[in-house]
Design an enzyme around this catalytic site. Sequence first.
Site, PDB file in Angstrom:
ATOM      1  N   LYS A 133       0.034  -6.230   0.447  1.00 17.84           N
ATOM      2  CA  LYS A 133       0.757  -4.960   0.515  1.00 17.84           C
ATOM      3  C   LYS A 133       2.185  -5.170   1.010  1.00 17.84           C
ATOM      4  CE  LYS A 133       1.301  -2.186   3.748  1.00 17.84           C
ATOM      5  NZ  LYS A 133       1.162  -1.375   4.969  1.00 17.84           N
ATOM      6  N   ASP A 151      -1.508   1.335   0.357  1.00 19.37           N
ATOM      7  CA  ASP A 151      -1.839   1.459   1.780  1.00 19.37           C
ATOM      8  C   ASP A 151      -2.925   2.513   1.925  1.00 19.37           C
ATOM      9  OD1 ASP A 151      -0.651   3.913   1.482  1.00 19.37           O
ATOM     10  OD2 ASP A 151       0.587   3.750   3.280  1.00 19.37           O
TER      11      ASP A 151
END
Length: 229
Positions: A133, A151
């Site tokens: 991420k 997320d």
Amino acid sequence: VSRISTRAGDADPNRPAPIREVARRLEEDFPAARTELDHEDAFGLLVATVLSAQTTDARVNAVTPELLGRWPGPTGLAGADPEEVAQVLRPLGMGPTRAERVIGLSRALLENHGGEVPDDQDALEALPGVGRKTALVVRGVHFGHPLLAVDTHVTRLAGRLGWTTSTQPRRVERDVVERTEAPGEGAPLDLTALSLRLILHGRRVCTARSPDCSSCHLADLCPRIGVDA
Ligand code: SF4
């Protein structure tokens, strides 16, 4: 999960929200697709994103000016005293761990990349403390690639909007990206902007605990309108 009828609309509980229309409406709501992590360059964004794990962007923004002011760039942080860095990072919790992380990251950048943040997914993920991420955020936001960084907000929204049944980030990413690639859909969607806007929508409207469906711009499209978190 129960449903309540909060607004009459065309939403069909079995039909995923049309992703391009969602993207269009979120662009109206949040014209400036941006990260809420303050940063001035790629290194600042990388450090802030690494620090944002298990805390809020606001808390990170409160410490990064001092952190990067006292120890500028990877050269500064690589040679910093871990205890002093931990002290600055204390308000985030886990100060010593976070200090080790940003110092290790800075050393690896110096040793392996001449102090430059690489625009390369594998190279970024090989850095200490950097996961998929974080690497996608840096490549999307700083280097301008269209990439969906998943997320907790993007995961929740993708589920509520009917785009995925998974909560596993790689799977969520794949399910959402595939949905944007349907044949005949026209120009590619800006996935970086979409993920940043989903995060803003997830923070402001479709929160984990109390989604505000009655004022949501996506209500007539959303299969989970009235979701009872
Ligand atoms: S706030 Fe409600 S209507 Fe809007 S996206 Fe979230 S669940 Fe759907």
